[in-house]
Design an enzyme around this catalytic site. Structure first.
Site, PDB file in Angstrom:
ATOM      1  N   ASP A  82       0.836  -1.206   0.000  1.00 16.79           N
ATOM      2  CA  ASP A  82       0.000   0.000   0.000  1.00 16.79           C
ATOM      3  C   ASP A  82       0.869   1.253   0.000  1.00 16.79           C
ATOM      4  O   ASP A  82       1.564   1.534   0.969  1.00 16.79           O
ATOM      5  CB  ASP A  82      -0.886  -0.024   1.251  1.00 16.79           C
ATOM      6  CG  ASP A  82      -2.005   0.984   1.197  1.00 16.79           C
ATOM      7  OD1 ASP A  82      -1.987   1.866   0.316  1.00 16.79           O
ATOM      8  OD2 ASP A  82      -2.904   0.903   2.043  1.00 16.79           O
ATOM      9  N   HIS A 134      -9.992   0.103  -6.338  1.00 16.40           N
ATOM     10  CA  HIS A 134      -9.492   1.195  -5.494  1.00 16.40           C
ATOM     11  C   HIS A 134      -8.314   1.913  -6.147  1.00 16.40           C
ATOM     12  O   HIS A 134      -8.252   3.154  -6.134  1.00 16.40           O
ATOM     13  CB  HIS A 134      -9.083   0.616  -4.133  1.00 16.40           C
ATOM     14  CG  HIS A 134      -8.675   1.644  -3.132  1.00 16.40           C
ATOM     15  ND1 HIS A 134      -9.576   2.451  -2.489  1.00 16.40           N
ATOM     16  CD2 HIS A 134      -7.445   1.989  -2.657  1.00 16.40           C
ATOM     17  CE1 HIS A 134      -8.936   3.253  -1.649  1.00 16.40           C
ATOM     18  NE2 HIS A 134      -7.643   2.993  -1.736  1.00 16.40           N
TER      19      HIS A 134
END
Length: 428
Positions: free
Chosen positions: A242, A336
């Site tokens: 991430d 996302h």
């Protein structure tokens, strides 16, 4: 949790404009000396007392390496914004006490700034030090201070309140606890040692005295420096790599996106930034029921290495138009990573520097865990807000997360030698 966000976890080192300061010779502090002695004693014990450091393997990391890292306090931008992720973090918000105003706030910021300078240098607090961090070095400790929207009304400084500090809009996915949101004053603490971080947290709370009361406090963590065989992008509690596309200080437009210019408005925010803070709970039981393939479809990246589903490695450009043999988009339209891309949001970008959190197990057995989301930008109306609005309209990740607390804070530039953070506002 924007795809372009989290800094890499690596052995802490200062940026070019913020050189790492070392205390040597006669200037070594008592705590630093004790920390070195303690580390040597541990090595001696492991060796049976026969020999010292020389007996350790050549490739062994000295025990003092993490603790020795120091971040300077008096810098252009406040510390704790551009430094690498730290292993431990505490976020704490205060409200000024009834009757406290501008004078009391100025005295508090002066105390906090002096304490931050001392602790970040590996020194004890000026008064009433608890000795919690006596045996440790600075451990990359940073303290960062900000002002909330309500602060300006309480201190009679409404005319100095930035437009960029206007309350964030409501989002459909919000389930916000007002008691754990916002606040007059905000402090971010980070360090690579848990005791060093707690020591700073306790000092900040004690310094508040009768001037301010704790409104809320949250604790977080990241990987420790050296936990991986090589520096790499962080993983969150969903197991995803991430932060691949996080803005980097080397980018030509980094300062423009992240910091208020020196001649910006209001003048007291020169070289400062705006921090959006969100407590985002991850519904891990639901997430972990998905197969790895399904999780990758939600994010738009491979779980193993963070590479885009369109192919290549972690840093390869994502091909948003690529389709499979059946004509379906390889990176789903609601993934996302697709939604959060700056080029899908008018160039909106923010520097995310979060901590994961775990606050125990609920009565139904579900973990209360997730992300203490912290993002930095020159203007949240051009950074966080447009991206979150787009996520709100159809992010595949939304069913697996819940925004439970929120705050927006104006974080002024760093304090010059002899000054305190926020002095231009409070004495201007």
């Amino acid at each position: 949790m924007a795809d372009h966000s989290i800094p890499q976890v690596r052995t802490p080192q200062a940026l070019p404009e913020e050189p790492v300061a070392r205390t040597t010779g006669a200037g070594i502090s008592r705590r630093r000396l004790l920390g070195t002695a303690g580390a040597t004693g541990l090595v001696l014990g492991a060796a049976g007392g026969a020999v010292g450091h020389a007996s350790a393997p050549a490739a062994a990391t000295p025990l003092s390496s993490v603790g020795d890292n120091r971040v300077p306090f008096h810098v252009k931008h406040q510390p704790g914004i551009t430094q690498p992720l730290q292993a431990r973090g505490h976020l704490i918000a205060f409200d000024l006490a009834p009757g406290a105003g501008r004078k009391e706030a100025a005295a508090l910021l002066r105390r906090w700034s002096d304490t931050a300078r001392r602790l970040m240098a590996g020194e004890p607090a000026a008064q009433g030090d608890t000795d919690v961090a006596r045996d440790a070095g600075p451990s990359s400790l940073t303290l960062t201070f900000g002002f909330g929207h309500s602060f300006f009304g309480r201190t009679g400084l409404e005319k100095q309140r930035p437009v960029s500090l206007d309350p964030l809009p409501d989002f459909s996915s919000d389930r916000l606890d007002k008691a754990r949101s916002n606040g007059d004053l905000w402090v971010q603490i980070g360090a690579d040692d848990a005791l060093v971080a707690f020591h700073a947290l306790r000092a900040v709370q004690k310094d508040a005295g009768s001037a301010a009361r704790v409104r809320w406090q949250m604790n977080g963590f990241n990987r420790s420096p050296g936990a991986t065989s090589h520096p790499m992008t962080a993983r969150n509690l969903m197991g995803q790599v991430d932060g691949t596309r996080n803005p980097k200080p080397a980018d030509s437009d980094f300062d423009q996106r992240i910091f208020v210019p020196e001649k910006g408005e209001p003048a007291w925010m020169a070289n400062g930034s705006y921090a959006v803070v969100r407590r985002i709970r991850m519904l891990l039981d639901d997430w972990e029921q998905l197969s790895v393939t399904e999780q990758e479809q939600v994010i738009g990246r491979r779980k193993s290495d963070g590479a885009p589903l369109s192919g290549g490695g972690e840093t390869s450009a994502m091909d948003l138009e690529k389709t499979d043999a059946e004509g379906a988009l390889v990176v789903p339209f609601n993934a996302h990573a697709r939604i959060t891309r700056p080029d899908q949001n008018g160039g909106a970008a923010m520097l995310r520097r979060p901590f994961s959190y775990h606050d125990g197990i609920d009565s139904d057995g579900a973990p209360d865990a997730g992300l203490l989301f912290i993002c930095w930008q020159a203007d949240p109306l051009r950074g966080f807000v447009p991206v979150q609005r787009k996520l709100d309209r159809g992010d595949a990740l939304t069913p697996f997360i819940r925004h439970e607390a929120s705050g927006l804070f104006a974080v002024p530039g760093g304090a010059a030698e002899g000054d305190y953070v926020g002095q231009a506002l409070l004495e201007g």
